[in-house]
Design an enzyme around this catalytic site. Sequence first.
Site, PDB file in Angstrom:
ATOM      1  N   ARG A   1       2.576  -6.187   9.394  1.00 62.01           N
ATOM      2  CA  ARG A   1       1.823  -5.064   9.971  1.00 62.01           C
ATOM      3  C   ARG A   1       2.380  -4.651  11.328  1.00 62.01           C
ATOM      4  O   ARG A   1       2.392  -3.467  11.659  1.00 62.01           O
ATOM      5  CB  ARG A   1       0.341  -5.401  10.019  1.00 62.01           C
ATOM      6  CG  ARG A   1      -0.285  -5.301   8.613  1.00 62.01           C
ATOM      7  CD  ARG A   1      -1.624  -5.955   8.546  1.00 62.01           C
ATOM      8  NE  ARG A   1      -2.328  -5.698   7.297  1.00 62.01           N
ATOM      9  CZ  ARG A   1      -3.365  -6.418   6.888  1.00 62.01           C
ATOM     10  NH1 ARG A   1      -3.804  -7.432   7.630  1.00 62.01           N
ATOM     11  NH2 ARG A   1      -3.960  -6.136   5.749  1.00 62.01           N
TER      12      ARG A   1
ATOM     13  N   ASN B   1      -2.049   0.262   6.714  1.00 57.30           N
ATOM     14  CA  ASN B   1      -1.541  -0.986   7.287  1.00 57.30           C
ATOM     15  C   ASN B   1      -0.661  -1.767   6.317  1.00 57.30           C
ATOM     16  O   ASN B   1      -0.526  -2.974   6.404  1.00 57.30           O
ATOM     17  CB  ASN B   1      -2.689  -1.830   7.856  1.00 57.30           C
ATOM     18  CG  ASN B   1      -3.672  -2.281   6.795  1.00 57.30           C
ATOM     19  OD1 ASN B   1      -3.541  -1.938   5.620  1.00 57.30           O
ATOM     20  ND2 ASN B   1      -4.661  -3.079   7.184  1.00 57.30           N
TER      21      ASN B   1
ATOM     22  N   GLU C   1      -9.510 -11.132  -7.510  1.00 59.48           N
ATOM     23  CA  GLU C   1      -8.616  -9.976  -7.372  1.00 59.48           C
ATOM     24  C   GLU C   1      -7.431 -10.063  -8.330  1.00 59.48           C
ATOM     25  O   GLU C   1      -7.021  -9.053  -8.909  1.00 59.48           O
ATOM     26  CB  GLU C   1      -8.136  -9.878  -5.913  1.00 59.48           C
ATOM     27  CG  GLU C   1      -9.281  -9.521  -4.959  1.00 59.48           C
ATOM     28  CD  GLU C   1      -8.893  -9.537  -3.483  1.00 59.48           C
ATOM     29  OE1 GLU C   1      -9.773  -9.265  -2.652  1.00 59.48           O
ATOM     30  OE2 GLU C   1      -7.721  -9.821  -3.153  1.00 59.48           O
TER      31      GLU C   1
ATOM     32  N   ARG D   1      -1.812 -14.391   4.963  1.00 57.05           N
ATOM     33  CA  ARG D   1      -2.514 -13.692   6.059  1.00 57.05           C
ATOM     34  C   ARG D   1      -1.722 -13.800   7.364  1.00 57.05           C
ATOM     35  O   ARG D   1      -1.700 -12.859   8.160  1.00 57.05           O
ATOM     36  CB  ARG D   1      -3.942 -14.219   6.188  1.00 57.05           C
ATOM     37  CG  ARG D   1      -4.775 -13.844   4.955  1.00 57.05           C
ATOM     38  CD  ARG D   1      -6.230 -14.216   5.073  1.00 57.05           C
ATOM     39  NE  ARG D   1      -6.959 -13.379   5.997  1.00 57.05           N
ATOM     40  CZ  ARG D   1      -7.389 -12.149   5.726  1.00 57.05           C
ATOM     41  NH1 ARG D   1      -7.109 -11.591   4.552  1.00 57.05           N
ATOM     42  NH2 ARG D   1      -8.072 -11.461   6.611  1.00 57.05           N
TER      43      ARG D   1
ATOM     44  N   LYS E   1       0.816  -1.221   0.000  1.00 61.37           N
ATOM     45  CA  LYS E   1       0.000   0.000   0.000  1.00 61.37           C
ATOM     46  C   LYS E   1       0.853   1.275   0.000  1.00 61.37           C
ATOM     47  O   LYS E   1       2.052   1.229   0.267  1.00 61.37           O
ATOM     48  CB  LYS E   1      -0.940  -0.037   1.206  1.00 61.37           C
ATOM     49  CG  LYS E   1      -1.953  -1.197   1.153  1.00 61.37           C
ATOM     50  CD  LYS E   1      -2.950  -1.112   2.297  1.00 61.37           C
ATOM     51  CE  LYS E   1      -3.949  -2.270   2.221  1.00 61.37           C
ATOM     52  NZ  LYS E   1      -4.992  -2.159   3.262  1.00 61.37           N
TER      53      LYS E   1
ATOM     54  N   TYR F   1     -12.551  -2.134  -3.651  1.00 61.80           N
ATOM     55  CA  TYR F   1     -13.053  -2.157  -2.279  1.00 61.80           C
ATOM     56  C   TYR F   1     -14.579  -2.048  -2.203  1.00 61.80           C
ATOM     57  O   TYR F   1     -15.121  -1.698  -1.159  1.00 61.80           O
ATOM     58  CB  TYR F   1     -12.389  -1.055  -1.456  1.00 61.80           C
ATOM     59  CG  TYR F   1     -10.996  -1.433  -0.981  1.00 61.80           C
ATOM     60  CD1 TYR F   1     -10.803  -2.529  -0.135  1.00 61.80           C
ATOM     61  CD2 TYR F   1      -9.883  -0.703  -1.358  1.00 61.80           C
ATOM     62  CE1 TYR F   1      -9.543  -2.882   0.320  1.00 61.80           C
ATOM     63  CE2 TYR F   1      -8.608  -1.047  -0.905  1.00 61.80           C
ATOM     64  CZ  TYR F   1      -8.452  -2.140  -0.065  1.00 61.80           C
ATOM     65  OH  TYR F   1      -7.202  -2.482   0.384  1.00 61.80           O
TER      66      TYR F   1
ATOM     67  N   HIS G   1      -2.278  -5.431   1.634  1.00 61.36           N
ATOM     68  CA  HIS G   1      -3.560  -6.118   1.482  1.00 61.36           C
ATOM     69  C   HIS G   1      -3.267  -7.552   1.055  1.00 61.36           C
ATOM     70  O   HIS G   1      -2.340  -7.790   0.278  1.00 61.36           O
ATOM     71  CB  HIS G   1      -4.416  -5.452   0.396  1.00 61.36           C
ATOM     72  CG  HIS G   1      -5.571  -6.321  -0.048  1.00 61.36           C
ATOM     73  ND1 HIS G   1      -6.766  -6.341   0.619  1.00 61.36           N
ATOM     74  CD2 HIS G   1      -5.682  -7.241  -1.051  1.00 61.36           C
ATOM     75  CE1 HIS G   1      -7.573  -7.227   0.046  1.00 61.36           C
ATOM     76  NE2 HIS G   1      -6.938  -7.780  -0.975  1.00 61.36           N
TER      77      HIS G   1
ATOM     78  N   THR H   1      -5.311  -6.989  10.832  1.00 58.67           N
ATOM     79  CA  THR H   1      -5.603  -5.728  10.132  1.00 58.67           C
ATOM     80  C   THR H   1      -5.124  -4.524  10.931  1.00 58.67           C
ATOM     81  O   THR H   1      -4.503  -3.607  10.379  1.00 58.67           O
ATOM     82  CB  THR H   1      -7.131  -5.611   9.899  1.00 58.67           C
ATOM     83  OG1 THR H   1      -7.562  -6.740   9.139  1.00 58.67           O
ATOM     84  CG2 THR H   1      -7.479  -4.337   9.138  1.00 58.67           C
TER      85      THR H   1
ATOM     86  N   PHE I   1     -15.430   3.770   6.799  1.00 62.64           N
ATOM     87  CA  PHE I   1     -14.054   4.106   6.401  1.00 62.64           C
ATOM     88  C   PHE I   1     -13.827   4.061   4.890  1.00 62.64           C
ATOM     89  O   PHE I   1     -12.721   4.300   4.411  1.00 62.64           O
ATOM     90  CB  PHE I   1     -13.047   3.190   7.119  1.00 62.64           C
ATOM     91  CG  PHE I   1     -13.250   1.697   6.874  1.00 62.64           C
ATOM     92  CD1 PHE I   1     -12.804   1.090   5.710  1.00 62.64           C
ATOM     93  CD2 PHE I   1     -13.874   0.906   7.839  1.00 62.64           C
ATOM     94  CE1 PHE I   1     -12.970  -0.268   5.491  1.00 62.64           C
ATOM     95  CE2 PHE I   1     -14.055  -0.464   7.630  1.00 62.64           C
ATOM     96  CZ  PHE I   1     -13.600  -1.046   6.454  1.00 62.64           C
TER      97      PHE I   1
HETATM   98  P1  CMP Z   1      -7.526  -4.425   3.783  1.00 62.77           P
HETATM   99  O1  CMP Z   1      -7.107  -5.786   4.254  1.00 62.77           O
HETATM  100  O2  CMP Z   1      -6.925  -3.962   2.513  1.00 62.77           O
HETATM  101  O3  CMP Z   1      -9.130  -4.348   3.675  1.00 62.77           O
HETATM  102  C1  CMP Z   1      -9.861  -3.197   3.939  1.00 62.77           C
HETATM  103  C2  CMP Z   1      -9.017  -2.025   4.371  1.00 62.77           C
HETATM  104  O4  CMP Z   1      -9.719  -0.942   4.949  1.00 62.77           O
HETATM  105  C3  CMP Z   1      -8.061  -2.455   5.467  1.00 62.77           C
HETATM  106  O5  CMP Z   1      -7.101  -3.350   4.951  1.00 62.77           O
HETATM  107  C4  CMP Z   1      -7.564  -1.105   5.948  1.00 62.77           C
HETATM  108  O6  CMP Z   1      -6.559  -0.554   5.096  1.00 62.77           O
HETATM  109  C5  CMP Z   1      -8.809  -0.220   5.787  1.00 62.77           C
HETATM  110  N1  CMP Z   1      -9.478   0.125   7.038  1.00 62.77           N
HETATM  111  C6  CMP Z   1      -9.581   1.359   7.543  1.00 62.77           C
HETATM  112  N2  CMP Z   1     -10.271   1.370   8.667  1.00 62.77           N
HETATM  113  C7  CMP Z   1     -10.644   0.098   8.906  1.00 62.77           C
HETATM  114  C8  CMP Z   1     -11.398  -0.534   9.938  1.00 62.77           C
HETATM  115  N3  CMP Z   1     -11.913   0.141  10.969  1.00 62.77           N
HETATM  116  N4  CMP Z   1     -11.565  -1.881   9.880  1.00 62.77           N
HETATM  117  C9  CMP Z   1     -11.061  -2.585   8.827  1.00 62.77           C
HETATM  118  N5  CMP Z   1     -10.339  -2.025   7.825  1.00 62.77           N
HETATM  119  C10 CMP Z   1     -10.130  -0.705   7.859  1.00 62.77           C
END
Ligand code: CMP
Length: 139
Positions: free
Chosen positions: A103, A113, A127, A86, A10, A50, A116, A92, A58
Amino acid sequence: AIERTFSIIKPDATRRNLTGKINAKFEEAGLKIVAQRRIQMSEAQAKKFYDVHAARPFYNDLVKFMTSGPVVVQVLEGEGAVLKNRDIMGATNPANAAPGTIRKEFAESIEANSVHGSDSLENAAIEIAYFFAGSDIVG
Ligand code: CMP
């Protein structure tokens, strides 16, 4: 089984020049980078990618963040690649991520973070196809 999963490094990570350090984590864990491209995501691409989060509070910030700088889209291949990736990424929210995970070591916040990774084999295929042609992937 040997699987392929989709990964994104990212904008928070490319901004800090962490592509190599993150790729080293994948390779040290036995995942092979079988396709990789550095791109500037368009707003339309980020929104579509997304879409599953479109109703979340968010979502708009996430689209802004994912288009705020370059990302590296990747296909990772290996034994149980979806779950393995993962594990390598960690939770996350970096506050909940285990020691040694990407992370925990690199993420700035729950949004920024650093990576992805696909959450299932089915989503991985969807994807991957969104960013790569079959001929882009060399196993
Ligand atoms: P990702 O695994 O790419 O999937 C959704 C993304 O939303 C997550 O990683 C974060 O970059 C972003 N995000 C921001 N806020 C939140 C939240 N509260 N919970 C989950 N994902 C979030």
